[in-house]
Design a protein around this motif. Structure first.
Motif, mmCIF file in Angstrom:
data_model
loop_
_atom_site.group_PDB
_atom_site.id
_atom_site.type_symbol
_atom_site.label_atom_id
_atom_site.label_comp_id
_atom_site.label_asym_id
_atom_site.label_seq_id
_atom_site.Cartn_x
_atom_site.Cartn_y
_atom_site.Cartn_z
ATOM 1 N N VAL A 1 3.361 0.373 -0.673
ATOM 2 C CA VAL A 1 2.561 -0.843 -0.777
ATOM 3 C C VAL A 1 3.134 -1.651 -1.934
ATOM 4 C CG1 VAL A 1 0.266 -1.803 -1.171
ATOM 5 C CG2 VAL A 1 0.501 0.355 0.056
ATOM 6 N N PRO A 2 3.758 -2.796 -1.616
ATOM 7 C CA PRO A 2 4.337 -3.593 -2.703
ATOM 8 C C PRO A 2 3.255 -4.192 -3.597
ATOM 9 C CG PRO A 2 4.471 -4.784 -0.638
ATOM 10 C CD PRO A 2 3.939 -3.418 -0.316
ATOM 11 N N LYS A 3 3.467 -4.075 -4.896
ATOM 12 C CA LYS A 3 2.526 -4.634 -5.863
ATOM 13 C C LYS A 3 3.312 -5.252 -7.006
ATOM 14 C CE LYS A 3 -1.185 -1.467 -4.782
ATOM 15 N NZ LYS A 3 -2.020 -0.380 -5.162
ATOM 16 N N GLY A 4 2.700 -6.171 -7.694
ATOM 17 C CA GLY A 4 3.311 -6.788 -8.863
ATOM 18 C C GLY A 4 4.562 -7.562 -8.527
ATOM 19 N N ARG A 5 5.621 -7.270 -9.256
ATOM 20 C CA ARG A 5 6.886 -8.002 -9.103
ATOM 21 C C ARG A 5 7.461 -7.823 -7.701
ATOM 22 N NH1 ARG A 5 9.616 -12.144 -11.374
ATOM 23 N NH2 ARG A 5 11.835 -11.846 -11.241
ATOM 24 N N MET B 1 -5.698 1.261 4.226
ATOM 25 C CA MET B 1 -4.408 1.861 3.909
ATOM 26 C C MET B 1 -3.716 1.072 2.798
ATOM 27 S SD MET B 1 -3.108 2.969 7.720
ATOM 28 C CE MET B 1 -1.446 3.293 7.244
ATOM 29 N N TYR B 2 -3.828 -0.238 2.838
ATOM 30 C CA TYR B 2 -3.220 -1.065 1.791
ATOM 31 C C TYR B 2 -3.885 -0.784 0.448
ATOM 32 C CZ TYR B 2 -1.695 -5.150 -0.811
ATOM 33 O OH TYR B 2 -1.158 -5.969 -1.764
ATOM 34 N N TYR B 3 -5.184 -0.701 0.435
ATOM 35 C CA TYR B 3 -5.925 -0.491 -0.814
ATOM 36 C C TYR B 3 -5.651 0.886 -1.415
ATOM 37 C CZ TYR B 3 -9.776 -0.114 -4.099
ATOM 38 O OH TYR B 3 -10.518 0.066 -5.230
ATOM 39 N N THR B 4 -5.682 1.920 -0.569
ATOM 40 C CA THR B 4 -5.513 3.284 -1.085
ATOM 41 C C THR B 4 -4.048 3.684 -1.225
ATOM 42 O OG1 THR B 4 -5.573 4.264 1.126
ATOM 43 C CG2 THR B 4 -7.682 4.051 -0.059
#
Length: 70
Positions: free
Chosen positions: A18-22, A3-6
């Motif tokens: 899903v938090p990504k980057g900043r 779930m995190y990946y997709t």
């Protein structure tokens, strides 16, 4: 992990946050609130999420002193 990946809920197929980057860095800073270098990031995160009322709680020096007293 899937779930995190997709970024999708596997049961419903709807997108999940899903938090990504900043955004991921800001959340990690909030968890490590006691580190001096995270103060700016914590203030940015709380301001972005309209929780200015919590800024004094996380950034007050009294809280840091209480943590060191333990």
């Amino acid at each position: 992990t899937c779930m995190y990946y997709t970024g999708l809920n596997y049961e419903t197929g709807k997108p999940i946050e899903v938090p990504k980057g900043r955004e991921l860095r800001l959340r990690k800073a909030l968890i490590q609130w006691y580190k001096e270098e995270n103060k700016i990031l914590i203030k940015e995160f709380l301001t972005k999420h309209k929780r200015n009322d919590l800024i004094p709680f996380f950034l007050s020096s009294k809280k840091k002193e209480r943590r060191n007293a333990r």
